[in-house]
Design a protein around this motif. Structure first.
Motif, short mmCIF file in Angstrom:
data_model
loop_
_atom_site.label_atom_id
_atom_site.label_comp_id
_atom_site.label_asym_id
_atom_site.label_seq_id
_atom_site.Cartn_x
_atom_site.Cartn_y
_atom_site.Cartn_z
N GLU A 178 -1.14 -3.98 1.09
CA GLU A 178 -2.22 -3.41 0.41
C GLU A 178 -3.49 -3.58 1.29
O GLU A 178 -4.36 -2.75 1.81
N HIS A 179 -3.72 -4.78 1.91
CA HIS A 179 -4.65 -5.14 2.84
C HIS A 179 -4.66 -4.66 4.17
O HIS A 179 -5.66 -4.10 4.73
N GLY A 189 0.96 -1.24 -0.05
CA GLY A 189 0.20 -0.25 0.01
C GLY A 189 1.02 1.34 0.02
O GLY A 189 2.15 1.27 0.15
N THR A 249 -14.70 -3.23 11.10
CA THR A 249 -13.85 -4.02 10.15
C THR A 249 -13.72 -5.37 10.34
O THR A 249 -13.22 -5.71 11.46
N ALA A 257 -2.96 -1.91 4.80
CA ALA A 257 -3.23 -0.34 4.74
C ALA A 257 -4.56 -0.11 4.60
O ALA A 257 -5.02 0.92 5.39
N ARG A 258 -5.61 -0.79 3.72
CA ARG A 258 -6.68 -0.45 3.89
C ARG A 258 -7.38 -0.90 5.21
O ARG A 258 -8.31 -0.05 5.47
N GLY A 259 -7.34 -1.91 6.00
CA GLY A 259 -7.56 -2.33 6.96
C GLY A 259 -7.39 -1.22 8.13
O GLY A 259 -8.24 -0.62 8.88
N VAL A 304 -12.24 -6.74 4.57
CA VAL A 304 -11.06 -6.55 3.92
C VAL A 304 -10.70 -8.06 3.63
O VAL A 304 -10.57 -8.79 4.68
N SER A 359 -2.82 -9.59 0.15
CA SER A 359 -1.71 -9.03 -0.68
C SER A 359 -0.28 -9.36 -0.10
O SER A 359 0.65 -8.93 -0.52
N ALA A 391 -6.66 2.06 7.71
CA ALA A 391 -7.40 3.42 7.28
C ALA A 391 -8.72 3.19 7.73
O ALA A 391 -9.60 4.09 8.23
N LEU A 392 -9.49 2.11 7.58
CA LEU A 392 -11.15 1.90 8.00
C LEU A 392 -11.07 2.02 9.41
O LEU A 392 -12.09 2.66 10.03
N GLU A 445 -17.55 -3.50 7.69
CA GLU A 445 -16.76 -3.64 6.11
C GLU A 445 -15.80 -4.70 6.04
O GLU A 445 -15.22 -5.17 7.23
#
Length: 978
Positions: free
Chosen positions: A56-57, A34, A71, A59-61, A247, A251, A63-64, A245
């Motif tokens: 990537e996963h 990410g 999440t 970074a997304r987690g 995730v 990645s 952020a959420l 959400e």
């Protein structure tokens, strides 16, 4: 030696190569990263630990979570899930040192394993700031002193398990006020384990947790971590009622992994030992997964004995070991001191045991999810690794032997829970009311199913409603201990015979099958014989004895269709889903030799039936099919029985469950269906959603059942197709050939679908609640009560009204002390008696000389009423008359109150709360007046007692409840029916 060289050697070994069914290589994959994070002191600590970038996963987690979004991270083992929650939690605490996080793990070992990681990170943060971040484990292994120490000074992050949250934290939330008030995050690790019965319980534990958080003004963010399942968001939402959400796009990098599938021709255990020996002699670190504690111990013992100098580097690992034993094995494995560990599912979850090279599965684990979860325990550092599945003689194992590609192609299963299971729901509503009174304005209480449950709990006096109807209170202070999160009912303790030493517990429902008299009970590798099974009082006693046999319960079953919810045509028949009443009775047990499985006899038992309501799916077998089978001289009953076993054996491919969670029954003619039927149902009272999923995939269920029978190479049936290890009739009768012909007929013959016969399924309200023997009144009775409820939601009195009643109270001449105790009440004498007669609406007064007349008058009433009349007034009269007073129709209000509440209330306490009045004096004053010759004062006092008793009776008869003050000093309603 590399794993590739090991696999080449395996393929070239003549003793095992013929058993190799499939070899597939899963290629290595590279990481996807990410965007870089902005540097702050907390992220700097992670960088100091060697983590320079997030996948990537991750970074997304992160952020959420930092945006406050609930999440779930559903990625494979070793994909860095713990970082996704540790980073935002530590950042939040760094910004506000009062902030707290609750980390929930399904096993104590996982919590302690994660504590080390968290303390290392916190030490790095603490080095950069003046304040000190803290973390602590709170579990049952702590001493009372250390538990109090944690409670009195809660850490920033508390790591615990479901049982401690349920039993120790929620009921005593006032001791954790600062922690709950500052709770910002709830991390739920391994959420995929919260399925079935435990998941249904946990759905209520989480709802109770949210109630407590909101009570203290907190709205924590929930973070879930899961293995790869097909419905992580749906499961997380069902558990908490929150929008979550997902995730799930992994990645993280992964090394090459070889997956092999083998027949265990010489026995799965012996094949696994050969594979293990070959691995450890080549220096490959190995984990072996088995299906039971017993086979774990046996394989580890046999492998060690045959491994020569390497025997000490092999160990067993399973639940039941002491915590310090488990920790030592984990440390030896992580350090490389151990080369191989043989384990149950206890090491399937994320405990850090270092990097391993080879995973051997002794039998299919039961789910696709568990298979890949276990495979993920090897090659965690990105190096090459391998997994070998050695097939048992079992239906699922042979399915994959015959369809090896399916192991790779089948999607992961759905995790199923049923929070509205009535048994589980009612128990947790009672716990919730004990945690914190229930308020009718709480939105979750609006659900119709919960409203019905509240009505049942009121009728059972497990919940007490406030007089204004707004609140519910638990009738008991601590109902939590009777709720087993990993079962549906209370556990029964198992004791050594004649001693107070407790060996363990067994679920009350299973106890009838596993701990009946004469059963062999296994514990820590030792055998015990059950010497006593007290099912009424809930107690099992065992004697340690070495025996050369094991036992298996024999039982009979019947099922009644309570309602049909859905139907569908599948092949040339109909499959139905609905609610069932199952009656299951253990009739005896069979002894079988450990050495050769030979039957040593069947022994009868006299146990009451177990009756419960659940959800089930059933397959109708048309009469044309039966005629065809019997014309060909095949055994029709044996055929449908075999079909039932095969369907249950194959269902775990469709539903994330174990075959022990399901029950079944085959009936050659079911009177409600009007033909033969094969039933498969949830073995949990109330149902947990397994049968519903089976119904939704009915075509696939029948296809795979057909394949399991058709492709098995046995002649007459075996454990790989139609034999069940838990069959109550010992797999008799079983006819594999008939089962195959029945399925062929259903699949191919142009039979006419049966006409709609569901009108004969109509059952009215006759739907009993799930219960064990000697259970409480049926659900039908309670629903009828609710349908005719008073405005307070309590049952109205019965329609039959007493025509003429009397209300009696007696005052004595002597005290209990004077006559030698309450047991000698017949010597107390009578100073006066007052009787209210509803026929004349007036009071009658009697002195001791009038007692014979009093008794004659009592016999004229339809009902005589009193408060402690049986325990006191009648006993006083029995010393003066010879008439048997127990023959008079009598309502003792004190007895009825005690039956409902489990403890006594005084007449004065009930009168003050219910009627706003009270007694004018007490018994001691009346005795003093007798000594002073003031009989008129005694008569007036006695009349007042009778008046109060009468008015309480009339109030209860009219309204269906009385009012009293509970221990929390709140006025609550007590349902009565007189």
């Amino acid at each position: 030696m590399t794993i590739a060289q090991y696999l080449n050697a395996l393929k070239g070994f003549k003793g095992l190569a013929p058993d190799l069914v499939c070899h597939r290589t899963i290629d290595a994959k590279k990481a996807r990263y990410g965007d870089p994070l902005d540097t702050d002191p907390v992220w700097q600590v992670f960088q100091d630990q060697g983590i320079q970038r997030l996948y990537e996963h991750q970074a997304r987690g992160v952020a959420l979570i930092e945006k406050g979004v609930h999440t779930v991270i559903a990625t494979p083992t070793a994909s860095g899930k713990s970082l996704v929650y540790n980073l935002p939690v530590l950042r939040a605490i760094y910004g506000d040192n009062a902030s707290c996080g609750l980390y929930l793990f399904p096993l104590k070992a996982l919590a302690r394993d994660q504590l080390g990681t968290l303390e290392t990170l916190m030490a790095g943060v603490n080095a950069k700031i003046a304040d000190t971040l803290t973390a602590a484990v709170y579990d049952g292994d702590l001493s009372a002193y250390h538990k109090a120490k944690v409670r009195n000074n809660p850490p920033n992050v508390l790591l615990t398990n479901p049982e401690m949250l349920h039993l120790a934290m929620l009921p005593h939330h006032h001791l954790w006020e600062s922690f709950f008030a500052n709770l910002k995050f709830v991390v739920v690790d391994e959420v995929h384990t919260y399925r079935g019965v435990m998941g249904s319980h946990m759905a209520w534990v989480f709802r109770r947790l949210l109630r407590i958080c909101r009570h203290y003004g907190a709205e924590p963010v929930f973070v879930f971590c899961s293995a790869t399942i097909s419905n992580p968001g749906e499961l997380s939402t069902a558990l908490t009622g929150l929008a979550v959400e997902v995730v799930d796009a992994d990645s993280a990098p992964a090394g090459k992994k070889d997956v092999l599938l083998m027949n265990g021709a010489s026995g799965a255990a012996q094949t696994a030992i050969l594979l293990m020996h070959a691995a450890i002699h080549r220096g490959l670190r190995t984990i072996v997964y088995t299906q039971s504690r017993k086979i774990t111990e046996l394989i580890a013992m046999w492998a060690s004995q045959r491994a020569g100098d390497l025997g000490s580097r092999i160990s067993a690992y399973r639940a039941g070991f002491l915590p310090e034993e488990r920790q030592k094995i984990e440390q030896r494995l992580a350090s490389g001191e151990l080369l191989a560990v043989v384990t149950t599912s206890a090491l399937e979850l994320g405990i850090d045991i270092g990097n391993l090279d080879l995973c051997i599965l002794v039998g299919y684990p039961g789910t696709i999810m568990s298979t890949w979860q276990r495979a993920g325990r090897v090659g965690r550092d990105g190096s090459d690794a391998a997994m070998i599945l050695v097939a048992h003689e079992d239906a699922l194992d042979h399915f994959f032997v015959n369809h090896p590609a399916m192991l790779f192609d089948l999607p992961p299963e759905q995790a199923v829970i049923n929070p509205f299971n009535p048994v589980i729901m009612e128990r947790h509503l009672e716990c919730a009311a004990a945690d914190l009174r229930l308020d009718r304005d709480e939105r979750f209480l609006d659900d119709p199913a919960i409203q019905i449950a509240l009505g049942r709990l009121e009728a059972d006096v497990r919940l007490l409603k406030s007089r204004d109807g707004r609140f519910w209170y638990s009738a008991r202070q601590n109902p939590h201990r009777e709720v087993n999160l990993r079962g549906t009912g209370m556990s029964i303790p198992i004791f050594l015979d004649g001693q107070k030493k407790k060996l363990g517990d067994v679920d009350r429902f299973r106890a009838f099958y596993e701990t009946h008299w004469g059963a062999v009970y296994l514990h820590h590798g030792s055998t015990y014989l059950v010497s006593e099974f007290d099912h009424e009082n809930g107690r099992v006693q065992v004697v340690k004895e070495r025996v050369p046999y094991f036992t298996r319960a024999r039982s009979t079953k019947s099922t009644e269709i309570l309602s049909v919810i859905h139907t569908r045509q599948v092949w040339q028949t109909r499959v139905c889903f609905g609610r069932l009443r199952v009656t299951d009775q253990v009739t005896g047990f069979e002894k079988r030799s450990v050495n050769n499985q030979r039957s040593l006899g069947v022994f009868p038992l006299e146990l009451p039936p177990i009756v419960f309501e659940t959800e089930g799916v059933w397959i109708e077998i048309p009469e044309q099919v039966r005629d065809c089978i019997e014309t060909r001289r095949l055994h029709f009953m044996g055929g449908i029985h075999a079909l039932e076993h095969a369907a249950i054996g194959i269902l775990p491919l469709l539903v994330m469950t174990d075959r022990n969670d399901l029950g079944g029954i085959s009936i050659p003619f079911h009177p409600q269906v009007g033909m033969a039927a094969v039933f498969v149902y949830d073995g949990t009272p109330g149902g947990i959603g397994l049968a519903r999923q089976a119904f939704e995939q009915a075509e696939i269920m029948l296809e795979r059942t057909f394949d399991a029978i058709r492709l098995c190479k046995c002649d007459n049936g075996c454990p790989a197709c139609v034999h069940s290890p838990k069959c109550g009739s010992g797999n008799r009768p079983i006819d594999k050939g008939a089962a195959l012909e029945i399925l062929l007929a259903l699949r191919n013959e142009k039979t006419t679908p049966p006409v709609d016969r569901f009108r004969i399924y109509a059952m009215g309200n006759q739907q009993p609640e799930p219960s064990l023997p000697h259970g409480s009144p049926s659900l039908a009775d309670k629903l009828n009560d609710l349908a005719n409820a008073s405005p307070h939601g309590l049952p109205k009195p019965p329609s039959r009204v007493v025509k003429r009643f009397g209300v009696l109270d007696i005052e004595t001449r002597r005290s209990a002390q004077e006559v030698g105790g309450w047991g000698r009440a017949h010597l107390m004498g009578v100073s006066c008696a007052v009787l209210f007669d509803s026929g004349i609406n007036d009071f009658r007064v009697y002195l001791e000389a009038d007692v014979e007349t009093l008794v004659q008058d009592l016999q004229a009433f339809d009902l005589v009423i009193g408060f402690n009349i049986k325990g006191f007034d009648y006993k006083v009269l029995s010393g003066l008359v010879s008439f048997d007073l127990t023959t008079i129709p009598t309502l003792d209000m004190l007895v009825k109150v005690h039956e409902r509440l489990g403890y006594r209330l005084s007449l004065d306490a009930l009168a003050r709360c219910t009627l706003g009045t009270s007694k004018s004096a007490d018994g001691l004053a009346a005795l003093e007046w007798w000594k002073q010759g003031e009989i008129h004062r005694i008569i007036e006092y006695c009349k007042q007692d009778v008046k109060v008793t009468r008015d309480l009776y009339l109030f209860g008869r009219e309204h269906g409840f009385l009012v009293f003050e509970n221990k929390a000093k709140k006025e609550v309603c007590l349902p009565v029916a007189w």
